[in-house]
Design a protein around this motif. Structure first.
Motif, short mmCIF file in Angstrom:
data_model
loop_
_atom_site.label_atom_id
_atom_site.label_comp_id
_atom_site.label_asym_id
_atom_site.label_seq_id
_atom_site.Cartn_x
_atom_site.Cartn_y
_atom_site.Cartn_z
N TYR A 113 41.05 36.72 40.71
CA TYR A 113 40.10 37.16 41.15
C TYR A 113 39.12 37.89 40.38
O TYR A 113 39.54 38.15 39.21
CB TYR A 113 40.50 38.41 42.24
N ALA A 114 38.21 38.38 40.72
CA ALA A 114 37.13 39.00 39.92
C ALA A 114 36.68 40.40 40.42
O ALA A 114 36.77 40.56 41.56
CB ALA A 114 35.70 38.19 39.90
N VAL A 115 36.36 41.11 39.65
CA VAL A 115 35.85 42.57 40.01
C VAL A 115 34.62 42.80 39.03
O VAL A 115 34.70 42.70 37.82
CB VAL A 115 36.84 43.72 39.53
N SER A 116 33.62 43.23 39.80
CA SER A 116 32.27 43.34 39.04
C SER A 116 31.26 44.32 40.15
O SER A 116 31.95 44.81 41.03
CB SER A 116 31.47 42.05 38.73
N SER A 117 30.32 44.30 39.55
CA SER A 117 29.27 44.97 40.60
C SER A 117 27.86 44.08 40.40
O SER A 117 27.67 43.53 39.38
CB SER A 117 28.80 46.41 40.20
N TRP A 118 27.27 44.41 41.60
CA TRP A 118 25.84 43.51 41.84
C TRP A 118 25.02 43.76 40.67
O TRP A 118 24.62 44.76 40.21
CB TRP A 118 25.36 43.61 43.10
N GLY A 119 24.59 42.40 40.06
CA GLY A 119 23.41 42.37 38.96
C GLY A 119 23.94 42.65 37.61
O GLY A 119 23.11 42.90 36.73
N THR A 120 25.27 42.72 37.35
CA THR A 120 25.62 42.97 35.85
C THR A 120 26.65 42.02 35.52
O THR A 120 27.82 41.49 36.23
CB THR A 120 26.07 44.41 36.09
N ASN A 121 26.97 41.73 34.03
CA ASN A 121 28.01 40.93 33.71
C ASN A 121 29.06 41.79 33.06
O ASN A 121 29.83 41.24 32.26
CB ASN A 121 27.48 39.75 32.84
N HIS A 122 29.15 42.89 33.30
CA HIS A 122 30.16 43.97 32.98
C HIS A 122 31.12 43.54 33.96
O HIS A 122 31.45 44.17 35.09
CB HIS A 122 29.85 45.23 33.19
N LYS A 143 44.20 42.41 33.66
CA LYS A 143 42.91 41.51 32.92
C LYS A 143 43.22 40.19 32.58
O LYS A 143 44.19 40.05 31.57
CB LYS A 143 42.21 42.44 32.04
N VAL A 144 42.75 39.04 32.92
CA VAL A 144 42.98 37.78 32.44
C VAL A 144 41.89 37.53 31.41
O VAL A 144 41.91 37.07 30.18
CB VAL A 144 42.67 36.86 33.32
N PHE A 145 40.47 38.05 31.67
CA PHE A 145 39.46 37.51 30.65
C PHE A 145 38.05 38.32 31.34
O PHE A 145 38.06 38.70 32.56
CB PHE A 145 38.74 36.27 31.10
N THR A 146 37.33 39.13 30.27
CA THR A 146 36.43 40.15 30.64
C THR A 146 35.12 39.47 29.90
O THR A 146 34.91 38.73 29.15
CB THR A 146 36.80 41.39 30.10
N SER A 147 34.04 40.06 30.49
CA SER A 147 32.81 40.01 29.79
C SER A 147 32.07 41.49 29.83
O SER A 147 32.31 42.27 30.75
CB SER A 147 32.00 38.90 30.74
N ASP A 148 31.07 41.37 28.91
CA ASP A 148 30.22 42.63 29.02
C ASP A 148 28.77 42.49 28.84
O ASP A 148 28.48 41.31 28.63
CB ASP A 148 30.78 43.70 28.09
N THR A 149 28.12 43.48 28.75
CA THR A 149 26.56 43.18 28.75
C THR A 149 25.69 42.57 27.51
O THR A 149 24.71 42.29 27.38
CB THR A 149 25.49 44.48 28.89
#
Length: 323
Positions: A113-122, A143-149
């Motif tokens: 599954y993913a956790v994020s917030s609208w309009g960001t790639n954090h 966490k499996v894999f992450t991304s950031d701004t």
């Protein structure tokens, strides 16, 4: 007239069956199979459990769950988790999870599954395991894999596939499109040295392609993805496109030979009639057939998102068609 109309209809149906998939899709799209009970869903992932039942997980709640005995009547089954794992709040204030993906291997059910917030790639993709696949039985593993701004991809919308004895996860939403990383099959998490492969994108910002699902059929891997805009009810323009490759990491091309990295993608299913914005898709096996699960926005119910299920058939040329 009573004779000519049926004959004309039969002739049209016969001609339609001979047309290429793209022409057939342009002519008509099948409605989802009729279901009853709890139909409301968004970004569904479905699997047939070893006990014979079906379970569907989705965006909403703490990964909302529905259960069915026959794939027709669906009942609300609460949530995968009673409360959000604490680390989810690093990515949004409400601990809201998105777009799950369920699979089974090595005697265990795996829920990504993913956790994020609208309009960001954090953003982050997490994983949980269960012995039964049922809500309330999941153990989260972080966490499996992450991304950031600073990244050019977005770690949401996971989709698992096995290829040549290795485990892979496609993912992505906007931010240059669909990506893929290899996972460690023991932990279910991204390998520390895994390169990030690029599978599909659009030529112009905002690169509106997301929600990948990779399916193996014959000698090809097929990449299904949702193109254009979701989440706007009857104004949604989501549609499902597909490309294929002999390698799980690509390059993927559509039916006309256009690379998916250059904006290609053969149209598989689009909105029609009351069934608007078809997308958020996954594929599961049932009784030897591939079944496409997706959501649509019901134009006859104020744009409420609902579960769509259709079987896939595979033409002689190897391309899928929605039944």
């Amino acid at each position: 007239m009573t004779v000519r109309r049926p004959l004309a209809a039969l002739a049209a149906a016969a001609l339609l069956a001979l047309l290429p998939n793209t022409a057939q899709a342009a002519a008509s799209y099948p409605d989802p199979q009729p279901i009853t009970g709890q139909q409301i869903i968004h970004d569904p992932t479905v699997i047939k459990l070893r006990d014979g039942r079906y379970v569907a997980y989705s965006t909403g709640g703490v990964i909302g769950a529905r259960v069915s005995k026959d794939r027709k009547q669906w009942d609300d089954a609460g949530n995968a988790f009673a409360t959000p794992p604490s680390w989810w709040y690093e990515y949004n204030d409400t601990g809201d999870p998105w777009a799950p993906d369920i699979s089974y291997r090595a005697g265990t059910y795996w829920l990504y599954y993913a956790v994020s917030s609208w309009g960001t790639n954090h953003s982050a993709i997490g994983v949980a395991t269960s012995p039964s696949g049922l809500p309330g039985t999941w153990t989260d593993h972080g966490k499996v894999f992450t991304s950031d701004t600073t990244d050019t991809w977005n770690a949401i919308d996971p989709g698992l596939v096995r290829a040549d004895g290795r485990l892979w996860m496609s993912f992505g939403s906007y931010w240059t499109g669909i990506r893929m990383v290899e996972l460690d099959p023991r932990t279910g998490k991204a390998r520390t040295d895994a390169p990030v492969h690029h599978l599909a994108t659009r030529p112009d910002a905002p690169y509106a392609v997301e929600g990948p699902a990779v399916v193996k059929h014959g000698r090809y891997y097929y990449l299904l993805a949702s193109y254009d805009a979701c989440c706007s009810g009857v104004n949604s323009t989501y549609k499902i496109r597909v490309g294929r490759s002999t390698s799980v990491t690509g390059p993927y091309t559509d039916r006309d030979g256009t690379p998916l990295l250059e904006g290609g993608g053969t149209l598989l299913l689009a909105g029609h009639g009351r069934f608007i914005g078809t997308g958020g898709e996954t594929v599961f096996r049932d009784k030897g057939r591939d079944v496409l699960a997706y959501h649509y926005y019901d134009a006859e119910d104020a744009g409420t998102p609902k579960l769509g299920l259709n079987e896939l058939s595979w033409g002689r040329d190897g391309w899928p068609r929605v039944l």
